[in-house]
Design an enzyme around this catalytic site. Structure first.
Site, PDB file in Angstrom:
ATOM      1  N   ILE A  75      51.176  57.534 -73.775  1.00 30.11           N
ATOM      2  CA  ILE A  75      52.220  58.460 -73.350  1.00 30.11           C
ATOM      3  C   ILE A  75      52.014  58.602 -71.848  1.00 30.11           C
ATOM      4  CG2 ILE A  75      53.164  60.794 -73.466  1.00 30.11           C
ATOM      5  CD1 ILE A  75      52.030  60.934 -76.345  1.00 30.11           C
ATOM      6  N   ALA A  76      53.026  58.245 -71.079  1.00 33.63           N
ATOM      7  CA  ALA A  76      52.882  58.275 -69.626  1.00 33.63           C
ATOM      8  C   ALA A  76      54.196  58.721 -68.992  1.00 33.63           C
ATOM      9  CB  ALA A  76      52.483  56.897 -69.104  1.00 33.63           C
ATOM     10  N   VAL A  77      54.058  59.545 -67.951  1.00 32.28           N
ATOM     11  CA  VAL A  77      55.217  60.057 -67.218  1.00 32.28           C
ATOM     12  C   VAL A  77      54.937  59.876 -65.732  1.00 32.28           C
ATOM     13  CG1 VAL A  77      56.604  62.119 -66.734  1.00 32.28           C
ATOM     14  CG2 VAL A  77      55.730  61.726 -69.049  1.00 32.28           C
ATOM     15  N   GLU A 110      43.847  59.534 -78.734  1.00 31.33           N
ATOM     16  CA  GLU A 110      42.711  59.927 -77.907  1.00 31.33           C
ATOM     17  C   GLU A 110      43.244  60.471 -76.589  1.00 31.33           C
ATOM     18  OE1 GLU A 110      42.902  56.644 -79.004  1.00 31.33           O
ATOM     19  OE2 GLU A 110      41.332  56.578 -80.526  1.00 31.33           O
ATOM     20  N   ASN A 140      41.377  65.554 -69.222  1.00 33.01           N
ATOM     21  CA  ASN A 140      42.830  65.664 -69.094  1.00 33.01           C
ATOM     22  C   ASN A 140      43.329  66.889 -69.866  1.00 33.01           C
ATOM     23  OD1 ASN A 140      45.573  65.356 -68.803  1.00 33.01           O
ATOM     24  ND2 ASN A 140      45.563  63.156 -69.230  1.00 33.01           N
ATOM     25  N   TYR A 155      49.382  68.075 -76.405  1.00 23.77           N
ATOM     26  CA  TYR A 155      49.217  67.640 -77.799  1.00 23.77           C
ATOM     27  C   TYR A 155      48.989  68.828 -78.725  1.00 23.77           C
ATOM     28  CZ  TYR A 155      48.672  63.226 -75.323  1.00 23.77           C
ATOM     29  OH  TYR A 155      48.863  62.146 -74.498  1.00 23.77           O
TER      30      TYR A 155
END
Length: 160
Positions: free
Chosen positions: A81-83, A115, A120, A127
């Site tokens: 998951i990346a933004v 994970e 972070n 999550y």
């Protein structure tokens, strides 16, 4: 006349990733994960896998984030998951997580697991907000720098 909160928030469009989205996802990957980023070839191969599901988020007319998972029987494993940094803290990450959860429910998966880097805190909070529970630690899981991972799972169905 005052605008509602919804009107002032950025419009986020979540859709399945297409081959033409790969260069954008690669840029997001490199800006988010640096040395441990997936290559364009890796993302292309992932998109072609029958057991993979990838979504893109569009905001302000561009790809602002993406998310992916693999399915194994009735299990889901979130692998990314990346933004883009300029689009963080605007609901895009949560919208991507919610898209993965909807897809997992549609597929009848029992759980989704992932994970997150121990450091972070932003991701871990995201999550948790989406219903994931802390279920363990993977020691030394990450490189660049070496770091433990929090193992988090969202249980979608009771084992029976």
């Amino acid at each position: 006349m005052m605008q509602s909160k919804q009107e002032t928030e950025k419009k986020i469009d979540i859709r399945p990733m297409q081959p033409e989205d790969i260069p954008h996802a690669t840029l997001i990957e490199h800006e988010s994960f640096g040395e441990s980023a997936w290559s364009e070839q890796s993302l292309k191969a992932e998109l072609e896998r029958a057991d993979a599901v990838l979504f893109c988020a569009r905001a302000e007319g561009r790809i602002a984030g993406y998310a992916g998972m693999r399915t194994v029987l009735d299990e889901g494993y979130v692998n990314d998951i990346a933004v883009l940094p300029a689009f963080r803290r605007q609901g895009i990450g949560l919208a991507l997580v919610e898209a993965l959860v909807r897809c997992a429910r549609e597929k009848g998966l029992r759980f989704l697991t992932l994970e997150a880097r121990e450091s972070n805190r932003t991701a871990i909070h995201l999550y948790e907000k989406a219903g994931f529970q802390d279920v363990g630690v993977r020691r030394g899981f990450y490189d660049f720098p070496k770091e433990d991972a929090r193992l988090m799972t969202l249980f979608l169905q009771e084992e029976g």
